[in-house]
Design a protein around this motif. Structure first.
Motif, short mmCIF file in Angstrom:
data_model
loop_
_atom_site.label_atom_id
_atom_site.label_comp_id
_atom_site.label_asym_id
_atom_site.label_seq_id
_atom_site.Cartn_x
_atom_site.Cartn_y
_atom_site.Cartn_z
N LYS A 95 -77.44 -13.69 8.42
CA LYS A 95 -77.67 -13.65 6.98
C LYS A 95 -79.15 -13.61 6.69
N PHE A 96 -79.52 -12.80 5.74
CA PHE A 96 -80.89 -12.70 5.28
C PHE A 96 -80.92 -13.13 3.82
N LYS A 97 -81.99 -13.76 3.45
CA LYS A 97 -82.20 -14.06 2.04
C LYS A 97 -83.67 -13.83 1.77
N TRP A 98 -83.93 -12.94 0.85
CA TRP A 98 -85.30 -12.61 0.48
C TRP A 98 -86.10 -12.18 1.70
N GLY A 99 -85.46 -11.46 2.63
CA GLY A 99 -86.16 -10.88 3.76
C GLY A 99 -86.41 -11.79 4.94
N ILE A 100 -85.84 -12.98 4.95
CA ILE A 100 -86.06 -13.91 6.06
C ILE A 100 -84.75 -14.14 6.80
N ASN A 101 -84.78 -14.00 8.12
CA ASN A 101 -83.62 -14.27 8.95
C ASN A 101 -83.77 -15.69 9.50
N MET A 102 -83.19 -16.65 8.82
CA MET A 102 -83.33 -18.05 9.19
C MET A 102 -82.71 -18.34 10.55
N GLN A 103 -81.70 -17.59 10.95
CA GLN A 103 -81.06 -17.81 12.24
C GLN A 103 -81.99 -17.49 13.40
N LYS A 104 -82.97 -16.66 13.19
CA LYS A 104 -83.97 -16.37 14.23
C LYS A 104 -85.24 -17.18 14.02
N GLU A 105 -85.62 -17.36 12.78
CA GLU A 105 -86.89 -18.03 12.47
C GLU A 105 -86.89 -19.50 12.92
N ILE A 106 -85.84 -20.22 12.62
CA ILE A 106 -85.83 -21.66 12.93
C ILE A 106 -85.86 -21.91 14.43
N PRO A 107 -84.97 -21.30 15.22
CA PRO A 107 -85.05 -21.53 16.66
C PRO A 107 -86.39 -21.07 17.25
N GLY A 108 -86.95 -20.00 16.69
CA GLY A 108 -88.25 -19.53 17.15
C GLY A 108 -89.34 -20.56 16.95
N LEU A 109 -89.36 -21.19 15.76
CA LEU A 109 -90.34 -22.24 15.50
C LEU A 109 -90.12 -23.44 16.41
N MET A 110 -88.87 -23.79 16.59
CA MET A 110 -88.55 -24.95 17.43
C MET A 110 -89.05 -24.75 18.86
N ARG A 111 -88.83 -23.55 19.40
CA ARG A 111 -89.28 -23.26 20.76
C ARG A 111 -90.80 -23.14 20.85
N LYS A 112 -91.37 -22.35 19.97
CA LYS A 112 -92.80 -22.06 20.04
C LYS A 112 -93.67 -23.30 19.86
N TYR A 113 -93.26 -24.17 18.94
CA TYR A 113 -94.10 -25.34 18.62
C TYR A 113 -93.48 -26.67 19.06
N ASN A 114 -92.42 -26.59 19.87
CA ASN A 114 -91.76 -27.78 20.39
C ASN A 114 -91.39 -28.76 19.27
N LEU A 115 -90.72 -28.24 18.25
CA LEU A 115 -90.29 -29.03 17.10
C LEU A 115 -88.79 -29.29 17.15
N SER A 116 -88.39 -30.38 16.56
CA SER A 116 -86.96 -30.66 16.41
C SER A 116 -86.53 -30.25 15.00
N ARG A 117 -85.24 -30.24 14.77
CA ARG A 117 -84.74 -29.98 13.41
C ARG A 117 -85.28 -31.04 12.46
N GLU A 118 -85.35 -32.26 12.95
CA GLU A 118 -85.86 -33.36 12.12
C GLU A 118 -87.32 -33.14 11.73
N ASP A 119 -88.12 -32.62 12.67
CA ASP A 119 -89.52 -32.32 12.37
C ASP A 119 -89.63 -31.29 11.24
N ILE A 120 -88.89 -30.21 11.39
CA ILE A 120 -88.92 -29.16 10.37
C ILE A 120 -88.40 -29.68 9.04
N ALA A 121 -87.31 -30.43 9.09
CA ALA A 121 -86.71 -30.98 7.87
C ALA A 121 -87.68 -31.89 7.13
N SER A 122 -88.36 -32.77 7.86
CA SER A 122 -89.27 -33.70 7.19
C SER A 122 -90.45 -32.97 6.57
#
Length: 75
Positions: free
Chosen positions: A4-31
């Motif tokens: 699913k895309f909304k306003w040009g962003i694919n959240m299904q790829k973006e979130i895991p990408g950030l988590m891997r690249k910057y060693n973040l958890s869902r909780e980190d992103i959420a906060s």
């Protein structure tokens, strides 16, 4: 589940990408975004999407901040 895309962003790829690249958890992103970790999980799985452009703008700002901080000397 279909991507699913909304306003040009694919959240299904973006979130895991950030988590891997910057060693973040869902909780980190959420906060950093002021939402629940469960919301991040749902966005990542494609079960739901952020409800406003403002939240997507904040998500983009978070990505930019992480990139900026990772390229600064001594970081």
């Amino acid at each position: 589940m279909a991507t699913k895309f909304k306003w040009g962003i694919n959240m299904q790829k973006e979130i895991p990408g950030l988590m891997r690249k910057y060693n973040l958890s869902r909780e980190d992103i959420a906060s950093r975004l002021g939402v629940s970790a469960r919301s991040i999980y749902r966005w990542e799985r494609g079960e739901s999407l952020p409800s406003s452009r403002l939240m997507l703008r904040e998500f983009e700002r978070l990505k930019q901040d992480l990139e900026k901080n990772s390229t600064q000397p001594g970081k």
